[in-house]
Structure formats: C-alpha cells, structure tokens
Design a protein around this motif. Structure first.
Motif, PDB file in Angstrom:
ATOM      1  N   ARG A  25       4.473   7.495   3.223  1.00  0.00           N
ATOM      2  CA  ARG A  25       3.108   7.163   2.810  1.00  0.00           C
ATOM      3  C   ARG A  25       2.130   8.250   3.257  1.00  0.00           C
ATOM      4  NH1 ARG A  25      -0.777   2.257   5.088  1.00  0.00           N
ATOM      5  NH2 ARG A  25      -2.676   3.149   4.192  1.00  0.00           N
ATOM      6  N   PHE A  26       2.293   8.700   4.482  1.00  0.00           N
ATOM      7  CA  PHE A  26       1.421   9.779   4.951  1.00  0.00           C
ATOM      8  C   PHE A  26       1.578  11.009   4.061  1.00  0.00           C
ATOM      9  CE2 PHE A  26       0.202  13.553   7.163  1.00  0.00           C
ATOM     10  CZ  PHE A  26      -0.974  13.187   7.788  1.00  0.00           C
ATOM     11  N   GLU A  61      -0.273  10.499   0.874  1.00  0.00           N
ATOM     12  CA  GLU A  61      -1.734  10.468   0.961  1.00  0.00           C
ATOM     13  C   GLU A  61      -2.344  11.782   1.447  1.00  0.00           C
ATOM     14  OE1 GLU A  61      -2.127   5.628   1.624  1.00  0.00           O
ATOM     15  OE2 GLU A  61      -2.359   6.959   3.346  1.00  0.00           O
ATOM     16  N   GLY A 106      -3.280   5.155   6.961  1.00  0.00           N
ATOM     17  CA  GLY A 106      -1.863   5.507   6.932  1.00  0.00           C
ATOM     18  C   GLY A 106      -1.419   6.254   8.167  1.00  0.00           C
ATOM     19  N   ALA A 149      -0.156   3.857  10.547  1.00  0.00           N
ATOM     20  CA  ALA A 149       0.999   3.056  10.136  1.00  0.00           C
ATOM     21  C   ALA A 149       2.229   3.413  10.962  1.00  0.00           C
ATOM     22  CB  ALA A 149       1.273   3.260   8.645  1.00  0.00           C
ATOM     23  N   LEU A 150       2.267   4.634  11.483  1.00  0.00           N
ATOM     24  CA  LEU A 150       3.338   5.024  12.402  1.00  0.00           C
ATOM     25  C   LEU A 150       2.910   4.650  13.812  1.00  0.00           C
ATOM     26  CD1 LEU A 150       4.271   8.557  11.072  1.00  0.00           C
ATOM     27  CD2 LEU A 150       5.950   6.789  11.594  1.00  0.00           C
ATOM     28  N   THR A 192       0.816  -1.219   0.000  1.00  0.00           N
ATOM     29  CA  THR A 192       0.000   0.000   0.000  1.00  0.00           C
ATOM     30  C   THR A 192       0.845   1.262   0.000  1.00  0.00           C
ATOM     31  OG1 THR A 192      -1.548  -1.220   1.365  1.00  0.00           O
ATOM     32  CG2 THR A 192      -1.918   1.140   1.161  1.00  0.00           C
ATOM     33  N   ALA A 197      -7.175   7.418   0.350  1.00  0.00           N
ATOM     34  CA  ALA A 197      -6.233   6.993   1.389  1.00  0.00           C
ATOM     35  C   ALA A 197      -6.936   6.199   2.482  1.00  0.00           C
ATOM     36  CB  ALA A 197      -5.558   8.222   1.976  1.00  0.00           C
ATOM     37  N   SER A 247      -7.442  12.527   0.322  1.00  0.00           N
ATOM     38  CA  SER A 247      -6.799  12.120   1.574  1.00  0.00           C
ATOM     39  C   SER A 247      -7.781  11.426   2.510  1.00  0.00           C
ATOM     40  CB  SER A 247      -6.117  13.310   2.253  1.00  0.00           C
ATOM     41  OG  SER A 247      -7.072  14.214   2.708  1.00  0.00           O
ATOM     42  N   ALA A 282       6.432   4.698   6.467  1.00  0.00           N
ATOM     43  CA  ALA A 282       5.096   5.122   6.902  1.00  0.00           C
ATOM     44  C   ALA A 282       4.942   6.638   6.804  1.00  0.00           C
ATOM     45  CB  ALA A 282       4.839   4.662   8.341  1.00  0.00           C
ATOM     46  N   THR A 283       5.998   7.367   7.122  1.00  0.00           N
ATOM     47  CA  THR A 283       5.928   8.833   7.033  1.00  0.00           C
ATOM     48  C   THR A 283       5.787   9.268   5.573  1.00  0.00           C
ATOM     49  OG1 THR A 283       7.327   8.980   8.998  1.00  0.00           O
ATOM     50  CG2 THR A 283       7.075  10.988   7.704  1.00  0.00           C
TER      51      THR A 283
END
Lengths: 596, 596
Positions: free
Chosen positions: A562-563, A566, B587, B590-591, A482, B582, B578, A559-560
C-alpha cells in the motif's frame, strides 16, 4: 556492521512471486525444491552475516593497498574468500560438469543479494569471476573450459573483465589494446586497461583476465574487437602455475566507495608482451562480452538491492533505539524513539517498499532466465529469454538508481550521526554511488531498453508485460479495503503510463531519436516503478490468500505494498508527462551546447 | 577546482525577479543600486574564484586537524580568511553602526552563494559568525553589541552556535548544559556540546561561543533554556584578550564531507568552570536562537544552491570535453563530446534548471526580508516578514534536497571518472549530504512549514503565494509557442496541486496530525517545486520582454524554464497524490513498529 538476511521475505518472493515450484519442475532442476532453497539460503545467510558483514566496515577504513605492483586485500578478506570458496558458493549457478552446483538462478540470486548486502566490495570479486566463467562457457573451447572453469569455481583462481581504456569507457568502439598473433596460436597483448575491478590482489593463486583487444587486421569499431584470456600466471600442461605473464598492476584508484575492492590500472605487454589466448572467433569479442554482460548487469542490480536492504536494516534499528522529541499527535508526554515520528516512518517505509519491489522483480527475472535455459520446449525458452532480456536493464538501472536514494534516506534517518563516518550509514551512500555507473550507466541501460528491448521486437515483450499488469489489476478488483483500493487505482495509472510511453517510443524513435532517447532514463525508471509495483500488487494478493496463517507477516506485506502504491507509483504519471507530453527530449535540445 | 560566479544570471534574478530597484528604494538602502550590486558581485566573484575555490579540494584532502585540544585549519585557509575579513565580507549585511556594510540581504545573498559554491567548508565559518552576530544584535545588551559585534565583523574573532548535545539533537528540550550564577552577573557553564562547526580553529584570535544552557531554577523543557556568550579567551576592559576560558575542544569528527570545517566536541567547565554571560533574559534562549536560526536556515539553503551550481559547472565543462560514442541521431560518423548525447544533456539541463529555480526563489525571499526590515510602513513590513518566514523552510529544505540530487547527477555525468576522488565531482556529493540535516533536517523544516507557517495563520500566506502563481499564469497566457504552452500547462497543474495540499493540511492537521505530518516533506518539496517553477515562469516573461536585446541569454532562460516545466513540475502532481489521495501518512502508520 550487522546484516540479517531476510530469508522469510526472500522465500516469499521466490515461491509466491517468482514461481519456485515451476522452476523446480524444469528438467535439470529437480533438486531445486523449496526445502533445498531454504537450506541453501540459511547457509548463505550464516556466511554473509557472520563472516562477510563484520569485514565491511574494515574494508572501508583499511582499503586494499598497492605497493610495487602487488595489491594486498584488506586484512581478513583473504581468509573470508577461502571460506566462501570452500563453501562452494562460487559454483552455485554454474554447471555440475565443471564442478558447479548447477542450481537455478532463482536460488543463486538471493545468495548473491546476501553477499552484496553484507559486503559490496568483497562480493565484486565473485561477481567478476562469474562473468569470466560465463564468457568462457559461452565462447571458449572445451579445452579452455576444462582448464579454467573448475579452478575459477573452486576459488583457486578469480576472474576479471578488461573492457575499459582511458579513451574507451561506454564506447568500446574506441578500444585500442593490440593482440599480435605469434604463429603458435597465441597472441601478444599490449595496451592499458583501467577500472579493472579486483584486477590484482592476493586472495587467490591466479587471476584469469578476460581482455578485449584488436588483432592487426581487424576492422575498425566494435566489429574488430576480439576476446582473449590473459592469465596472470601461465598455466603448465599439468595444470600447475608457470611463469608470471606480462600483465602488471601499475596503480589502483582512490575511490568514493567500495574501497576494499581494488580498481586496477593494468598494463599489458610492457616487458615483452603478455601472452593471450583467443576465446571463440576473432572479431566477435563484443558479442561474447554482451552475453556475459547481461549476467553481470543483473548481478549489479542485485548489488543495488543488497546495499539498499542493509541500509534499511541499519536505519530501522537506529530509529527504534534513538530517543528524540515528543510525538506530534500528543500521544506521549515524553520523548519517544524516532520511529514514532511520521517522517522517519515515511522514510523507513520508502526504503523498505522500494527494496522489496526491486527484489521481487529481480527474482521474477531470475525465474524467467531459468525457464529460458532449462525448459524442454524451445518456443517457451525463447519467450522467457526475451522477457528476461527486457527485464535486465530495468533490474540493473532501476535497482541501482533506487539504491542511491535508499542509502541517502538511510543517512537522513540517522540525522547528524549519519554524516559521521563512524556510524556507518555514510558508507552505503558512498558505496552505492558506483552502481548506476559500472557495467553500463543508467543511460546505457536505457538505450538498451529502447533499442534492443523495445524497438527491435516492435514492443512485443513490453506489451506482454503490460498485459500481465492488467491481469493483476483484474485480480485486485476482487478485494476490498483501502490498501487494495489504493493499489488498484495507482497501478492502473501506472499501467496506462507505461503503455503510453511504450507507444510513444515505438511511434517516434525513428523520426526523432534525440527526443526519444532523452526520455530513455525516465522510461527505464517508469518501467522499474510500474513493474516493481506490479510485483508488490501480486505480493498483496498472495498475502491476502495466506493471511490467516501468518497475519503479521502478510499484514506487513500488504501495508508495504500500500505504501508503495501511494508513495512510489504516483511518480509514474510524472515520468510519463516528461516523456509523452513533453515529447521526450525536444525541450532538452532547446538549450544549445554553448548555452550550458 | 574552478568556479566562475554566474554574475549575469544572479543580476537577472536580482533585478527581474526579486525587484532590486524596489529594495534600493527602501529607506536605508539608498546605495543599493544595480551598479553597486554589480560592483559588489564582481569583487566577491574574484575572491571566491581566485582564492577560495582553489582551496576547496585541498580542504577535502587535508582536513582541519586536532592535536592536544588545538585545531589547525587546512593550509591556506588562515590566509584566505584574512583576505575575506579584510575585504569586509563578513559585514556585508550587518549594520554600519557596528562597522558593517549595511547592504540589503538581496545583495549579500549572491555573495553568500558564491562563497558556498567555491568552498562550502570555508563558508561555514562566516555563516556561523553571521549567526552569532545576529543573536547578539537581537538579544544582547548594548555593551555586548559594542564589545563583540565589531570584532566579529572585522574577522578578528569568529562565532559559533552551541545547541546540540549527545542526547539533544533535533530535540532541544533535552539540553542539559548547566549555567550557575556566580553572583557577579556572570555564570559558570558546564556540559558537553557536540557538532560545533568551526568550534575550535586557528584562523582568528578569539572565538565567541553562543551557548544554550539551563540555570539551576529553570523550568524543564524548552522554556528553561537560556542563551550565553562564552568567549574562548576572556576579554579585558580595554578590549584586549585575557585568560583562556574553560572551554576546550576534546575532539573533532571524521565526516563524510565538508572535511575542512572542523566539527568540534566542546567541553565546558571541566577545569573550574567556563565563564559565560547571559544574553537577553533568562529562559528565552530558544526564542533568540530561533530568530538567528531563520537566518542560518536561509544561509544553508544558499549552501545548497552554491554547491549545486558548482557541481553543474564542473559537469558541463566535462561534458563539453569528454569524447565518447556517436550521436544516436546519426548526425556524425565519429564519436562526439558527450554533451551531444540526449541523456547527458537531460542531466545537465536538470542540474541547471533546479539550481536556477532555487536561486530565483531564494533571492525573492531575500528581497521580502529586506522589505520586512526597512519598509517605512509597519503593515507592509509585517506582510513581507510573513512571506519571508514561509519561504525560509522551503528555501532551506528544497534547495538542499535538490542539491544532493544535483551533485549526484554531477557524478553520473562524469561516468566512471566521477567515482574517482581525484576528479572532484564526488566531493560535492559528499559535501552536499549534510545540508538536509544541519540547522534542522528537512522533516524539521517541514514541521515548521506546516505548524508555524501554514496552520498558525490559517493558510493566509500560503494562499497569498498561490494567488501570485495564478497571476503569473494569466501573464503566460499572452505568449505563444511551445515553451510558454508547456509552462502554462504544467504550472497550472502545480498551482492546483499546491492549493489542494494546503487545503488538505488546513482541514486535517487537528484530527489526524500523524497523517498530515507524514505528508510534511512531500508538502515542502511540492512547495519548492511549484514556487521555484513560478519564478522560472516569471523569468520567461522577463526574458521574452528583453529577448531582442540579448537573444542568447534570454533564449537560454526560456529554454531552461521550459525544461523545468516539462521535467520538474510534473512531480508536483505525484507529491499531491501521495499527500491528498493517500491522506498523508495514513498508510505510513499501517506498518507497526515491530513490522519494520
């Protein structure tokens, strides 16, 4: 206030994104190895975390003060400045010939970030001194270099940039300060300069003012401006200090933020004339100023990244500690720390992602600057210089714009406590607010990005960078999951948007300058968002390659990113729409002046 | 500071968008004609422009001060409050049975906007008093209504809302203040309340504190909270003031902004117990508080619109006066006023468009509230109440979020002068920063929008509003020209985005609450942008119909709406991406906590 320099993140960006090894392979930078970098960063982190950060709040509560022309810095600042100077930090990126350390900008840059993260007001003094050093090294005579630069590097003296006058802010054509030649090679300078950062203070023995002024026979406008050195104290031939020069601080401003840094009104020549020395040739002052301004603008971009990171650290710490409300997913019956609440986590992730993206792009720009200075091949130097120059307004404009948003989110994470000054989150919000203004407002950066950096070369550099994004898109395609899919999709959109806007700017600037320039700040933001997103994508790729060795660190990077993909990159299409579909500012001018 | 209430714009929004004539046709509002409205607005504009606006800067420089438990308001405030009270302004929207004016909310709302535009700190006192009046009218006994409400409306007394405690901010389940029944129908209240706006001051003879507390046998959590009246001075049977009650202000906060409004820490019952009176039934305090909070939240939304408008007026005036640089299109050889520079004009147009859009939506919401209260048909009342309730978090959340951006743009328009406190632009930036926090943070508004306002009715109200947007899209199709084409295209995109997000929220909230709630603030912003854009489109249609009679005014409305379409509405798609693409906050989570 506490601040922990994110050394591991910094080294990651330096090595994996900005190519520290390539920089260390350049002639003159042989010592700039990863080990050196790490050692320098660790020392810098100590000074910033232990000495400067604790003074940050004090400077806000007890600003520098003016009395009878004398400015006294916040208690503790003078001693901290001595420690900064003795550590050799002012000379980090300046040549060894003048007692500097001669390190690459890529290594100096994270140190400058730390300085600004820990204490924005304090950091301004070295920032302006860097500017003065740069100006003298660029345009000064060898005698001037020998006389001033080592003392500036040692921190015995500091420097200032005197551009602004009440009627001449962004518009330096309106500068009126006069420089009368005295027949002995010196000039008598008279006039009023305002907004002079650290223009007067007690942290050093002397202050070297770099002053824009006009000689009597100078042409009007920007082509008649010359650059002068006006020292606070005259300098004897043996290097000792002589008489007080006729430059006096008549007041300092009461500001929204960065209160510890005195913002001086300087009066030149009210008592017989301030003695000044021409730097370089007459009437070329603006040109010299622009050279040093590129460095200063880049440094202000670093201020944005620094203050954003510190605001993020403070907000994250609070969110892990403050207990309030049950989780929305019903996973606990009790109230939990607020980091478990989706919107708090979204805000923290935004702060983190925007800061990391801006940091990565700035470090990459610093490496281009190093190659532009030290590469053996002139063609390579020129190519990298052009990329660096394109990136400077983006780093300055975008990093500072995002820093205001990040600081504002930092207040929001703290809730009601964020509005109470004691908490400290509000200081970042106040301090950051100057960054999009000084050293050229965001609109000035955008004009530079359009005019000098996009139109002048027919979009060549812009297209080189856009091609770089495309390469990264190809590399992303080799990965599954993802996070990579999101980044691929969103960066592809961003890539298309940036390309479309560059084409629009190139095609329309001549026929419809108002419309194109009204889209300037949106273009700058778009470039910032997409180019930082590109670096986030590269960070993902590097992290995927290293994941086995350091899963938590690399997982956080992915992950960062990805953020970022998105939640930040989708804005690119909105900005494109407000430039291309809306034909820039056509609609902006649909409202007449008297309708406002 | 100067402020000129935009009466013509306000009346336009009231008549053309919010349907003032329909409101005036409701039973009980027969006097609320357009003529009455105009007369009321003109009087209000006088008070705000002449009395309150000049005190705004004074309040910032010379905040309310605390000494030995006594709080003294900024010089001039007490007299201004007397003028406010004597003018009958506190009673504007309260029932005539208790000495109010009984005017519709639609007429009160622009007056409240003016109050906040001219002096945010001052306006908070009436705002909280409105809240207290509303609470007593909603849940109090007839005796309580008679005893308190007329005095609150006359301005002899003021009111407060005491919710927050150090451990209980957004999370009122954690309220610990105790209420011990005394056997005589009264209670002894003890505990500490913080962040109590105008919790202590010298502008009125008495202060009526509305306090959330727990009785000894109350259940845990939010179902065990009751509402009490705790007057500062006891009230004798003849209505005169008696003994001092045991509620004391132990300190006030040092804040980022709204400095003239004292933010009190109140200590109840440290000296024998504060006497309190139960309002309504025990354990239903939160429910009562929520009723009055809808009104208070709407009012805070108006604060955002007010401060945004005043920041806009100041920036526009400066931009018409400040001369700097030649125009980029070469149309003049000299420097021009900065309003001629494309980015300054873009910033001003942004400020104007966002403010007008938010104003229009708020007035429309006020009209729904009026219909919900006064319509003869219960079914119609219920329908409009539901729409009003959907709009409250949007008006609160979006108007305040945009006000921070607008105030920040106001600073930017002023350049370096904006950072100097003397200029006054920075005060708006500081003052506005509280608005997204108090009366429920933007995240709390978003939770309300998702939970109570979207999920509870299966999206019925949201879909009604979305259908309204579609109708306006059809009406736009009948018009030609760039402005209408832009609006049609962008509003259609916004319409699709809002519909997609509502569907996403409905489909996923149960299975994946974290993801949906992480998209909550983006959903709220999207709803704000699209629903305000809808009102801007309706303003275009009304202006096109009236254009012949008033071409400049109507032309400005159309041009402002076009700007909104081209520069604000495109953000809708970014927000949709977003949230929907997303999958909300997947997401975000995810962190992990320790990766922050």
């Amino acid at each position: 206030m506490s601040y922990t320099a994110p050394i591991k993140d910094m080294l990651f960006a330096m090595k994996e994104l900005a190519g520290l090894d390539d920089v260390a392979a350049l002639p003159g930078f042989e010592d700039a190895t990863a080990e050196t970098a790490q050692a320098v960063l660790e020392e810098s982190a100590k000074l910033c975390g232990e000495v400067l950060a604790p003074l940050n709040v004090e400077g806000d509560r007890n600003p520098s003060s003016w009395r009878d022309g004398v400015v006294t810095a916040t208690p503790g600042f003078k001693d901290a400045f001595r420690q900064f100077a003795e550590g050799g930090w002012q000379g980090l990126q300046h040549p060894a010939d003048y007692d500097g350390q001669g390190l690459p900008k890529l290594i100096a840059t994270p140190c400058i970030e730390m300085l600004n993260a820990s204490n924005l007001s304090f950091a301004l003094c070295p920032l302006l001194t860097d500017g003065a050093i740069e100006a003298i090294l660029t345009a000064g005579s060898e005698e001037q270099k020998q006389r001033y630069v080592p003392k500036l590097i040692s921190g015995e003296w500091t420097g200032t940039m005197n551009l602004t006058e009440p009627q001449a802010g962004s518009d330096l054509a309106l500068v009126r300060t006069r420089a009368e030649p005295q027949g002995d090679g010196t000039y008598k300078i008279s006039g009023t300069k305002i907004f002079i950062t650290w223009g007067e203070h007690d942290m050093a023995d002397n202050i070297v003012h770099l002053v824009l002024a006009r000689t009597p026979d100078a042409p009007e406008g920007v082509k008649g401006i010359s650059l002068f050195i006006v020292p606070k104290f005259m300098i004897n031939d043996d290097g000792t200090l002589g008489a007080r020069n006729d430059v006096h601080c008549v007041s300092i401003e009461h500001k929204l933020g960065i209160k510890a840094s005195p913002t001086a009104v300087l009066q030149f020549g009210d008592h017989g004339g301030a003695i000044g020395y021409l730097v370089g040739e007459a009437n070329r002052g603006l040109e010299y100023m622009f050279i040093m301004m590129n460095a200063a603008r880049f440094a202000v971009g670093m201020q944005g990244i620094g203050v954003a990171d510190c605001a993020y650290q403070k907000a994250a710490a609070y969110a892990k500690e403050r207990v309030q409300s049950r989780p929305v997913d019903g996973s606990a019956k009790q109230s939990v720390t607020i980091i478990h609440h989706p919107d708090v986590r979204r805000m923290l992730a935004s702060m983190r992602a925007m800061t990391e993206g801006a940091r990565a792009l700035a470090y990459v720009a610093a490496a281009h600057c190093d190659i532009a200075h030290n590469h053996a091949d002139a063609a390579v130097r020129a190519e990298h210089q052009a990329i660096y120059e394109y990136l400077v307004p983006v780093v300055k404009g975008w990093s500072t714009e995002m820093s205001i948003d990040v600081a504002s989110l930092g207040v929001q994470v703290h809730g009601g406590m964020g509005f109470i000054e004691e908490t400290g989150a509000a200081q970042f919000y106040r301090d950051a607010r100057i960054l999009t203004i000084y050293e050229g407002t965001t609109a000035i950066q955008a004009n530079d990005l359009i005019g000098r950096k996009t139109l002048r070369d027919g979009g060549a550099v812009a297209k080189t960078l856009i091609a770089g994004v495309a390469q990264t898109l190809d590399a992303l395609a080799a990965h599954e999951g993802t996070a990579f899919a999101s980044m691929r999709a969103r960066l592809a959109d961003g890539h298309r948007s940036l390309a479309a806007v560059v084409d629009f700017v190139l095609a329309n600037a001549k026929q419809d300058p108002n419309a194109v320039f009204a889209g300037g700040v949106p273009y700058l933001k778009l470039a910032g968002i997409v180019l930082c997103g590109w670096q986030m994508a590269r960070a993902m790729l590097a992290s995927a390659a290293n994941e086995a060795g350091d899963p938590s660190f690399c997982g956080a990077k992915i992950a960062t990113a990805r953020f970022y993909a998105e939640h930040v990159l989708p804005q690119a299409a909105a900005l494109e729409a407000s430039i291309v579909s809306a034909r820039g500012g056509e609609g902006v001018f649909a409202l007449t002046e008297d309708q406002f």
